[in-house]
Write an enzyme that holds these catalytic residues in place. Structure first.
Site, PDB file in Angstrom:
ATOM      1  N   CYS A 110      50.479  48.461  37.151  1.00  9.05           N
ATOM      2  CA  CYS A 110      50.493  48.411  38.614  1.00  9.05           C
ATOM      3  C   CYS A 110      51.540  47.363  39.024  1.00  9.05           C
ATOM      4  CB  CYS A 110      49.121  48.043  39.140  1.00  9.05           C
ATOM      5  SG  CYS A 110      47.857  49.211  38.593  1.00  9.05           S
TER       6      CYS A 110
ATOM      7  N   CYS B  42      33.651  37.263  35.944  1.00  7.19           N
ATOM      8  CA  CYS B  42      34.662  38.322  35.898  1.00  7.19           C
ATOM      9  C   CYS B  42      35.159  38.439  34.458  1.00  7.19           C
ATOM     10  CB  CYS B  42      35.805  37.978  36.851  1.00  7.19           C
ATOM     11  SG  CYS B  42      37.108  39.205  36.864  1.00  7.19           S
TER      12      CYS B  42
ATOM     13  N   CYS C 159      47.426  44.758  29.819  1.00 10.85           N
ATOM     14  CA  CYS C 159      47.076  46.057  30.399  1.00 10.85           C
ATOM     15  C   CYS C 159      48.284  46.978  30.338  1.00 10.85           C
ATOM     16  CB  CYS C 159      46.623  45.889  31.847  1.00 10.85           C
ATOM     17  SG  CYS C 159      45.994  47.425  32.558  1.00 10.85           S
TER      18      CYS C 159
ATOM     19  N   GLU D 280      41.065  35.936  29.205  1.00 12.12           N
ATOM     20  CA  GLU D 280      40.645  35.125  30.344  1.00 12.12           C
ATOM     21  C   GLU D 280      39.365  35.673  30.950  1.00 12.12           C
ATOM     22  OE1 GLU D 280      43.592  34.185  33.173  1.00 12.12           O
ATOM     23  OE2 GLU D 280      44.965  33.513  31.626  1.00 12.12           O
TER      24      GLU D 280
ATOM     25  N   CYS E  70      42.044  37.793  41.792  1.00 10.89           N
ATOM     26  CA  CYS E  70      42.297  39.174  41.359  1.00 10.89           C
ATOM     27  C   CYS E  70      43.769  39.385  41.039  1.00 10.89           C
ATOM     28  CB  CYS E  70      41.963  40.162  42.468  1.00 10.89           C
ATOM     29  SG  CYS E  70      40.244  40.302  42.782  1.00 10.89           S
TER      30      CYS E  70
ATOM     31  N   CYS F 271      50.539  43.557  40.040  1.00  9.59           N
ATOM     32  CA  CYS F 271      49.534  42.842  39.235  1.00  9.59           C
ATOM     33  C   CYS F 271      50.186  42.012  38.140  1.00  9.59           C
ATOM     34  CB  CYS F 271      48.578  43.864  38.624  1.00  9.59           C
ATOM     35  SG  CYS F 271      47.413  43.170  37.446  1.00  9.59           S
TER      36      CYS F 271
END
Ligand code: SAH
Ligand code: SF4
Length: 420
Positions: free
Chosen positions: A188, A177, A184, A118, A411, A191
Site C-alpha cells: 500500500c 496491536c 508486508c 513490533e 497505524c 504505509c
C-alpha cells in the site's frame, strides 16, 4: 541478506501467492497446544496431565524458562532441557514509550530465522481508535459490563492472591496491536511497513507469543482485566492465514482470551475472507476491511492489491460472513489529504458499505505521516466533515485518534524504527 519480495517504491502487483518460509523451531514448547504438548511428554514417557502443568506455566503464569516451572520435577525440567527443549517465547528487547501512554515494543523471535517484530500496547486505548468495535453498543460491550461486575465481586479474592498483582497498574483497559508477518508484501502506497517488503511469515507461536510477552510485562489477569487484541500490526494476516488462525486458537484455548475481543484487519485478500467466513463463530475474531478509497480507480492507485481483488469482489466475500448478534463489520478508511477525503468520496463510501447488506461501521484514520511520502494528513475539520457526511448517509462512523505517533507506533508506522 534479507529477502526483498517487493521492489521498493513499486506500484506493481506483487507475487502474493509465492510460498514464504516461516520459522519452524521444533525445540520450542511455546506455540504448542495442550494436545501437542501431551505428545511431547508422551515421547519422554511422561503422563499427559503434565501437559496441563506446562499450559498453566507457559500460557497463564507467563513463565518463559523451563527451569522456573516448579510444578515439574527437577528431573523432568533437566530432561526436557537436555533434549533441546526450551520455552522459546518471543521476548521484548526494547520498549519505546509515548507521551500518551502507548508503548511500542521490538520483540525478538528466537529460532533459526531470528527476527524482530513490533507490537504495540495502548492503555485505555479502545474508544474506537483501536478499531476493536468497543466504542459501540455491541455484544462485546455487554460482555464488558458483565466482566466489570465479576471483577468487582472478585476484588477481595484478588487482593488475597499472591500472583502478580495489578494494584499499581495505571490502566483500566488496554488494546494490544499484534503483527502477523515481518514486513508486508501488499505494498500500500501510504504505509511504512510496505517499505520493508516481506521478510517472512511469523509462526503461530510468534504471533501468540507477542501477546503473551505483553500480557507478562503488564501482569494482565486474563478474564479479569479488559484487554482487546487487534491484528493490525506489521503484515497482512490473511497472507499468513494458517499461522494466524492457529495463533487465534492458541490465544482462545490455551491463553483464555475471547475471540469477541479480537479484531483482524485485512487489506482485502478475497480467498482469505472466504476462508474466514467458514471459521466457527466461537473462534472467529471480528473483521475489519481496509477499504481506504471510495472507488476502484483511487483504490487501485493507492493499494495495488485492488487490481487483483477489486472492491466488488471484496464486498461479495464480506457478504458471506455470518455475523454474531450485535456484531458489525468494520471498514477502515485512511484519509489522505486531497486524495480520499472529499465529501463526494464519503457518499461513495456510504454506497459501498450499504452494498454489503450487513451491519457495518467506518473507522476513519487520518493518515499518519512517515519520511519519504508525498501524502498529506487532512485537517481535523476535514476529517470531521467526512465523518458527518457518512453519518448523514446513515453509516456509523468514528474518527480513530492516533496513538503513539511520537514513537512511530501509530497505524501504518510500524517499520522497526529504532529511534524513539
Ligand atoms: N495489513 C492489514 C493490517 C495492518 S495495517 C491491513 O492493511 O488491513 C492496519 C491499518 O492501518 C489498515 O487499515 C491500514 O490501511 C492502515 N494504515 C496503513 N498505513 C497507514 C498510515 N500511514 N496512516 C494511517 N493508517 C494507515
Ligand atoms: Fe501491508 Fe496493511 Fe501496510 Fe497495506 S496497510 S502494506 S496490507 S501492513
Amino acid at each position: 541478506m534479507m529477502l526483498r519480495v517487493v521492489p521498493k517504491n513499486s506500484g506493481q502487483l506483487v507475487p502474493l501467492d509465492r510460498a514464504v518460509p516461516g520459522n519452524e523451531s521444533p525445540a520450542s514448547l511455546f506455540g504448542l497446544d495442550a494436545a501437542a504438548l501431551a505428545g511431547v511428554l508422551a515421547g519422554e514417557g511422561e503422563p499427559s496431565w503434565r501437559a496441563d502443568q506446562i499450559v498453566e506455566a507457559v500460557y497463564h503464569q507467563y513463565i518463559s524458562d523451563i527451569s522456573s516451572i516448579t510444578t515439574l520435577s527437577l528431573d523432568l525440567r533437566r530432561k526436557l532441557t537436555a533434549r533441546g527443549w526450551q520455552i522459546g517465547r518471543p521476548e521484548i528487547t526494547k520498549a519505546f514509550q509515548s507521551a500518551d501512554g502507548t508503548e511500542r515494543y521490538l520483540i525478538h523471535c528466537a529460532g533459526p530465522k531470528a527476527e524482530t517484530v513490533e507490537t504495540v500496547w495502548m492503555p485505555d486505548g479502545d474508544d474506537g481508535e483501536a478499531g476493536d468495535g468497543s466504542n459501540d453498543e455491541s455484544g462485546a460491550s455487554d460482555e464488558t459490563r458483565a466482566s466489570d461486575e465479576t471483577r468487582a465481586s472478585n476484588e477481595t479474592r484478588a487482593s488475597n492472591e499472591t500472583r502478580a498483582s495489578n494494584e499499581t497498574k495505571d490502566w483500566r483497559r488496554a488494546t494490544i496491536c499484534v503483527s502477523s508477518q515481518v514486513g508486508c508484501a501488499v505494498n500500500c502506497q501510504f504505509c511504512l511497513t510496505a517499505k520493508l517488503g516481506l521478510q517472512r511469515n511469523l509462526t503461530a507461536g510468534e504471533i501468540a507469543g507477542q501477546v503473551v510477552a505483553v500480557l507478562d510485562r503488564h501482569a494482565v489477569r486474563v478474564g479479569r482485566d479488559r484487554v482487546n487484541l487487534v491484528f493490525m500490526g506489521m503484515g497482512e494476516p490473511f497472507l499468513n492465514y494458517d499461522n494466524f488462525m492457529a495463533a487465534v486458537r492458541l490465544l482462545v484455548h490455551e491463553v483464555g482470551l475471547s475471540p469477541q475481543r479480537m479484531t483482524v484487519s485485512t487489506s482485502g485478500i478475497v480467498p482469505g475472507i472466504e476462508r474466514f467466513a467458514e471459521e466457527p463463530s466461537d473462534l472467529r475474531p471480528k473483521l475489519a476491511i481496509s477499504l481506504n478509497a471510495p472507488n476502484d480507480q483511487i483504490r487501485g492507485e493507492i493499494m495495488p492489491i485492488n487490481r487483483k481483488w477489486p472492491i466488488s469482489s471484496v464486498i461479495d466475500a464480506v457478504r458471506r460472513i455470518r455475523l454474531r448478534p450485535h456484531e458489525r463489520i468494520t471498514f477502515e478508511y485512511v484519509l489522505l489529504g486531497g486524495v480520499t477525503d472529499r465529501p463526494e468520496h464519503a457518499r461513495e463510501v456510504a454506497r459501498l458499505v450499504r452494498r454489503t447488506g450487513l451491519p457495518a461501521k467506518v473507522n476513519l484514520i487520518a493518515w499518519n505521516p512517515g519520511p519519504d511520502f508525498h501524502y498529506a494528513t487532512p485537517k481535523p475539520e476535514t476529517a470531521e466533515q467526512f465523518r458527518a457526511a457518512l453519518v448523514a448517509e446513515g453509516i456509523p462512523a468514528y474518527i480513530r485518534q492516533p496513538r503513539g505517533r511520537d514513537i512511530f507506533a501509530a497505524c501504518g508506522q510500524l517499520k522497526r524504527t529504532v529511534e524513539a
